[in-house]
Every structure is written in structure tokens, then in C-alpha cells.
Write a protein that holds these residues in place. Structure first.
Motif, PDB file in Angstrom:
ATOM      1  N   MET A   1       0.829  -1.213   0.000  1.00 23.95           N
ATOM      2  CA  MET A   1       0.000   0.000   0.000  1.00 23.95           C
ATOM      3  C   MET A   1       0.862   1.261   0.000  1.00 23.95           C
ATOM      4  SD  MET A   1      -3.333  -0.529   0.101  1.00 23.95           S
ATOM      5  CE  MET A   1      -4.436  -1.917   0.261  1.00 23.95           C
ATOM      6  N   HIS A   2       1.988   1.211   0.715  1.00 24.50           N
ATOM      7  CA  HIS A   2       2.867   2.373   0.796  1.00 24.50           C
ATOM      8  C   HIS A   2       3.763   2.496  -0.442  1.00 24.50           C
ATOM      9  CE1 HIS A   2       5.295   5.527   2.485  1.00 24.50           C
ATOM     10  NE2 HIS A   2       6.385   4.798   2.247  1.00 24.50           N
TER      11      HIS A   2
ATOM     12  N   GLY B   1       1.519   4.386  -2.839  1.00 20.05           N
ATOM     13  CA  GLY B   1       1.870   5.701  -2.322  1.00 20.05           C
ATOM     14  C   GLY B   1       1.035   6.189  -1.152  1.00 20.05           C
ATOM     15  N   PHE B   2       0.327   5.291  -0.468  1.00 21.56           N
ATOM     16  CA  PHE B   2      -0.509   5.679   0.654  1.00 21.56           C
ATOM     17  C   PHE B   2       0.311   5.751   1.944  1.00 21.56           C
ATOM     18  CE2 PHE B   2      -4.122   3.326  -1.701  1.00 21.56           C
ATOM     19  CZ  PHE B   2      -4.367   4.430  -2.495  1.00 21.56           C
ATOM     20  N   GLU B   3      -0.123   6.610   2.853  1.00 18.73           N
ATOM     21  CA  GLU B   3       0.484   6.699   4.181  1.00 18.73           C
ATOM     22  C   GLU B   3       0.029   5.493   5.000  1.00 18.73           C
ATOM     23  OE1 GLU B   3       0.201   9.486   8.142  1.00 18.73           O
ATOM     24  OE2 GLU B   3      -0.344  10.368   6.214  1.00 18.73           O
ATOM     25  N   VAL B   4       0.953   4.876   5.711  1.00 20.22           N
ATOM     26  CA  VAL B   4       0.660   3.671   6.486  1.00 20.22           C
ATOM     27  C   VAL B   4       1.235   3.840   7.890  1.00 20.22           C
ATOM     28  CG1 VAL B   4       1.034   1.182   6.628  1.00 20.22           C
ATOM     29  CG2 VAL B   4       0.735   2.249   4.394  1.00 20.22           C
TER      30      VAL B   4
ATOM     31  N   VAL C   1      -2.716  -2.304  10.912  1.00 20.38           N
ATOM     32  CA  VAL C   1      -2.179  -1.015  10.466  1.00 20.38           C
ATOM     33  C   VAL C   1      -3.340  -0.225   9.886  1.00 20.38           C
ATOM     34  CG1 VAL C   1       0.130  -1.897   9.921  1.00 20.38           C
ATOM     35  CG2 VAL C   1      -1.575  -1.746   8.117  1.00 20.38           C
ATOM     36  N   TYR C   2      -3.182   1.086   9.896  1.00 24.72           N
ATOM     37  CA  TYR C   2      -4.125   1.959   9.211  1.00 24.72           C
ATOM     38  C   TYR C   2      -3.443   2.491   7.961  1.00 24.72           C
ATOM     39  CZ  TYR C   2      -7.342   1.759  13.072  1.00 24.72           C
ATOM     40  OH  TYR C   2      -8.234   1.313  14.019  1.00 24.72           O
ATOM     41  N   VAL C   3      -4.224   2.555   6.894  1.00 27.66           N
ATOM     42  CA  VAL C   3      -3.745   3.059   5.613  1.00 27.66           C
ATOM     43  C   VAL C   3      -4.590   4.278   5.274  1.00 27.66           C
ATOM     44  CG1 VAL C   3      -3.465   2.545   3.157  1.00 27.66           C
ATOM     45  CG2 VAL C   3      -3.147   0.718   4.864  1.00 27.66           C
ATOM     46  N   TYR C   4      -3.922   5.377   4.962  1.00 18.57           N
ATOM     47  CA  TYR C   4      -4.615   6.618   4.639  1.00 18.57           C
ATOM     48  C   TYR C   4      -4.454   6.917   3.161  1.00 18.57           C
ATOM     49  CZ  TYR C   4      -4.569   6.930   9.678  1.00 18.57           C
ATOM     50  OH  TYR C   4      -4.737   6.654  11.019  1.00 18.57           O
TER      51      TYR C   4
ATOM     52  N   LEU D   1     -10.178   8.204   2.143  1.00 20.32           N
ATOM     53  CA  LEU D   1     -10.481   6.860   2.641  1.00 20.32           C
ATOM     54  C   LEU D   1      -9.456   6.423   3.683  1.00 20.32           C
ATOM     55  CD1 LEU D   1     -12.088   4.146   2.345  1.00 20.32           C
ATOM     56  CD2 LEU D   1     -10.416   3.532   0.575  1.00 20.32           C
ATOM     57  N   THR D   2      -9.944   5.888   4.780  1.00 24.56           N
ATOM     58  CA  THR D   2      -9.082   5.254   5.773  1.00 24.56           C
ATOM     59  C   THR D   2      -9.384   3.767   5.771  1.00 24.56           C
ATOM     60  OG1 THR D   2      -9.049   7.232   7.162  1.00 24.56           O
ATOM     61  CG2 THR D   2      -8.446   5.146   8.220  1.00 24.56           C
ATOM     62  N   MET D   3      -8.335   2.959   5.654  1.00 30.27           N
ATOM     63  CA  MET D   3      -8.474   1.499   5.684  1.00 30.27           C
ATOM     64  C   MET D   3      -7.783   0.958   6.921  1.00 30.27           C
ATOM     65  SD  MET D   3      -7.645   0.403   1.772  1.00 30.27           S
ATOM     66  CE  MET D   3      -6.607   1.812   1.372  1.00 30.27           C
TER      67      MET D   3
END
Length: 145
Positions: free
Chosen positions: A22-23, A27-30, A55-58, A62-64
Motif C-alpha cells: 500500500m505504501h 503511495g498511501f500513508e501507512v 495497520v491503518y492506511v490513509y 479513505l481510511t483502511m
């Protein structure tokens, strides 16, 4: 009505690997992985003996929450087909579908439609689209140029 979305959660086979994907690929913040107290997870989910790393993915808008249960052991080793009841997927609009498909392959994802067909009708007509899935069935729909 007082309802506000918080996040969407996905149970994955390897939370650290999925967070890296994901990161690095998307390119998402994790966030750093963490283990909430087992009693809290058990109480919230109703899963007896639950032990979770998450973990949270931003992503934009959307927040996952990605969860890996270390116990109890999963009753499945892979998710079902997209047509199976309960199946889910994450849909992302990307600049270059072929580029994301190529980069995702390094993380074990395969495209359902390697020739990347164009959408034939509707609001996304002309965009390229495919599902990519990892070996455990985690599915992402990619749509874009």
C-alpha cells in the motif's frame, strides 16, 4: 441521522506485506503495525481468542484498517471469487493502470485481465480497467488511463 464513516477494514494474510504494498506501490500513508489488547478485539468482534496485528492506511478520502489475525487460525487460506457472496474489493482510479499492474506484480498481485480492456459504456467509458488479486484473494479494481 448522525452516522459518519470511520474506516473500511480488510482481513489480510500478511499485514506487514500488504502495508508495504500500500505504501511503496500505491503511495498511501501507512501507520506502524500495532497489537491492540486481545480482550478489546475479542469483545468488539465476538471472535474468541482473537489476537490481531493491524495497520491503518490513509488514502485520499479513505481510511483502511488492515488486520491480520494471528489467532484463531483462519478457516480459509484464500478469499472467494468476485462473484461469491461476501466478496469485496477496493476500487482505485489511477493515472496508469498498466504501470500499477506491473509494480503490483512484485507484491504477488496478478491482473484478471492482463490485456487491460477499456470500459465499453457508462460514466467510465473509455477508461482501462482490471481487477488485481494477490494469492490470498485480496482484490483491487484499477481504473484509469
Amino acid at each position: 441521522m448522525g452516522i459518519e464513516p470511520l474506516h473500511i477494514g480488510f482481513t489480510v494474510a500478511d499485514v506487514r506485506s500488504m502495508a508495504a504494498f500500500m505504501h511503496a506501490c500505491l503511495g498511501f500513508e501507512v501507520t506502524e503495525p500495532r497489537r491492540p489488547p486481545a480482550a478489546s478485539i475479542e469483545e468488539v468482534t465476538g471472535v474468541l481468542g482473537a489476537d490481531v496485528e493491524l495497520v491503518y492506511v490513509y488514502a485520499p478520502g479513505l481510511t483502511m484498517e488492515l488486520l491480520q489475525y494471528t489467532s484463531p487460525q483462519s478457516g480459509t487460506v484464500a478469499g472467494g471469487r468476485p462473484c461469491d457472496i461476501g466478496a469485496s474489493h477496493l476500487a482505485l482510479k489511477v493515472h496508469d493502470v498498466a504501470d500499477v499492474v506491473r509494480r503490483a506484480a512484485a507484491y504477488g498481485f496478478e491482473a484478471a485481465a492482463p490485456h487491460l480492456p477499456s470500459v465499453k459504456a457508462g460514466p467510465n467509458q473509455g477508461l482501462r480497467a482490471t481487477y488485481i488479486r494477490d494469492s490470498h484473494g485480496f482484490t483491487i479494481e484499477l481504473m484509469g488511463g
